[in-house]
Design an enzyme around this catalytic site. Structure first.
Site, PDB file in Angstrom:
ATOM      1  N   CYS A  77      -3.774 -10.135  -5.460  1.00 18.10           N
ATOM      2  CA  CYS A  77      -3.352  -8.676  -5.046  1.00 18.10           C
ATOM      3  C   CYS A  77      -2.850  -8.708  -3.883  1.00 18.10           C
ATOM      4  CB  CYS A  77      -4.760  -7.844  -4.942  1.00 18.10           C
ATOM      5  SG  CYS A  77      -4.291  -6.235  -4.440  1.00 18.10           S
ATOM      6  N   CYS A 228       2.403  -1.986  -6.581  1.00 13.77           N
ATOM      7  CA  CYS A 228       1.557  -3.107  -6.807  1.00 13.77           C
ATOM      8  C   CYS A 228       2.341  -4.205  -6.095  1.00 13.77           C
ATOM      9  CB  CYS A 228       1.470  -3.443  -8.302  1.00 13.77           C
ATOM     10  SG  CYS A 228       0.803  -5.027  -8.437  1.00 13.77           S
TER      11      CYS A 228
HETATM   12  N1  LIG Z   1      -4.294  -5.296 -11.127  1.00 16.54           N
HETATM   13  C1  LIG Z   1      -3.839  -6.612 -10.913  1.00 16.54           C
HETATM   14  C2  LIG Z   1      -4.602  -6.952  -9.575  1.00 16.54           C
HETATM   15  C3  LIG Z   1      -4.097  -6.115  -8.593  1.00 16.54           C
HETATM   16  C4  LIG Z   1      -2.576  -6.222  -7.940  1.00 16.54           C
HETATM   17  C5  LIG Z   1      -2.262  -5.447  -6.992  1.00 16.54           C
HETATM   18  N2  LIG Z   1      -2.360  -4.170  -6.981  1.00 16.54           N
HETATM   19  C6  LIG Z   1      -1.261  -5.849  -5.891  1.00 16.54           C
HETATM   20  O1  LIG Z   1      -0.902  -5.250  -4.870  1.00 16.54           O
HETATM   21  O2  LIG Z   1      -0.724  -7.104  -6.249  1.00 16.54           O
HETATM   22  C7  LIG Z   1      -4.276  -7.544 -12.042  1.00 16.54           C
HETATM   23  O3  LIG Z   1      -5.092  -7.398 -12.640  1.00 16.54           O
HETATM   24  O4  LIG Z   1      -3.646  -8.664 -11.717  1.00 16.54           O
END
Ligand SMILES: N[C@@H](CCC[C@H](N)C(=O)O)C(=O)O
Length: 326
Positions: A77, A228
């Protein structure tokens, strides 16, 4: 059980950070999953996109694990790593550190402010692969770079990559971004389906001008988030491959929660990405969690603000104003 936490965010992708190193919470993965499900619930008094667990490491300055709001663990993340990086650096009183993540030990460091008075961190996004087995994406080919997936869409062209969590990206027009396409597609590949058995983070990318893109992401295990970090990193790499941006050059990546910068590097056919942006602490709190009760009862006992949100809102205003031109 009393648990100390910090509510934090990177581009308003928000997390609850729990340090397991000083307090012997004795969490197992069932408890971590239950905490993620209950504390991240937006109907609860806390609410977040995920929980960052900071743990001792034998190979780095700290270990960090990320649980999505649906209780699943992710391998990486990016926005969370900036927050974890800041937390570890401030705790150890250093400007840079190495954090052990599920698939790699990654460098984090304090960075010149991205906007005035915004605590800013740079984190390494790596390893990057285009091998469909790594996502996994079940197609009879090794990679998918700027190609169609007829089972998903007749009109969109996709690139799939792991950084190392899985991402499906597509460059879209303003009209496509504002349509229902992303929701329909994301729900399909994150429900029971033959292509992505583990689900995938789905990003729609808009190229604004050279050196500047907008990314909207529907996250696996969460749904739409304001931003993200790994998706913005993956999307920047995709625009470099398309010749829309340049390797080695910082790209401003706008999102629904603000903006970050990403720079893609290539060495001996291997890509890595620097993700630079805010690591904002919102408040610290102590909560009382009763694991013995059905539904895991929680109560906030203390809460103290960090007063960093007012400055952050100025960055958001600036990002909004810039985006209104396009
Ligand atoms: N939902 C993602 C993990 C989290 C990613 C995050 N918010 C970021 O900033 O990279 C997954 O399940 O791969």
């Amino acid at each position: 059980m009393l648990i100390d936490l910090i509510k934090c965010h990177g581009s308003h992708n928000d997390f609850l950070l729990i340090d397991e190193t000083d307090r012997d919470y004795k969490f197992d993965d069932f408890k971590r999953r239950d905490l993620a499900l209950v504390l991240c619930d937006r109907e609860s008094s806390l609410g977040a996109d995920g929980i960052l667990f900071i743990r001792p490491s034998r190979v780095a300055d700290a270990q960090y694990r990320i649980f999505n709001s649906d209780g699943t663990e992710a391998s990486m993340c990016g926005n969370g790593l900036r927050c974890a990086g800041r937390y570890v650096c401030e705790k150890l009183d250093v400007d840079e550190a190495v954090i052990e993540t599920m698939k790699a030990n990654l460098k984090v460091k304090k960075h010149e402010e991205i906007f005035s008075d915004i605590p800013t961190y740079q984190v390494e996004i790596s390893p990057v692969t285009f091998d469909l087995k790594d996502l996994p994406l079940k197609l009879y080919q090794e990679t998918l770079i700027q190609e169609k997936i007829p089972q998903l869409s007749e009109e969109l062209t996709f690139t799939a990559l792991s950084v190392p969590n899985p991402h499906l990206t597509t460059v879209v027009t303003k009209e496509q971004l504002e349509s229902n396409l992303q929701t329909e597609l994301s729900e399909k590949v994150n429900g029971p389906n033959d292509l992505f058995p583990d689900g995938v983070n789905v990003s729609f990318i808009r190229i604004l001008e050279r050196g500047s893109i907008f990314v909207s992401t529907y996250e696996r295990g969460v749904g739409y988030t304001n931003a993200c970090g790994t998706a913005m990193s993956a999307s920047t790499l995709v625009t470099c491959l398309m010749g829309e941006n340049e390797l080695g050059q910082p790209v401003n990546v706008y999102n629904n929660g603000g903006m970050v910068q990403c720079a893609v590097h290539k060495e001996d056919e291997t890509y890595s990405i620097d993700l630079i942006g805010n690591a904002t602490f919102v408040y610290s709190a102590q909560i009382d969690v009763d694991f013995s009760k059905e539904g895991l009862l929680t109560e906030i006992l203390e809460q103290e603000d960090f007063d960093e949100e007012i400055e952050y809102s100025k960055l958001q205003e600036h990002a909004k104003k810039y985006l209104s031109q396009f």
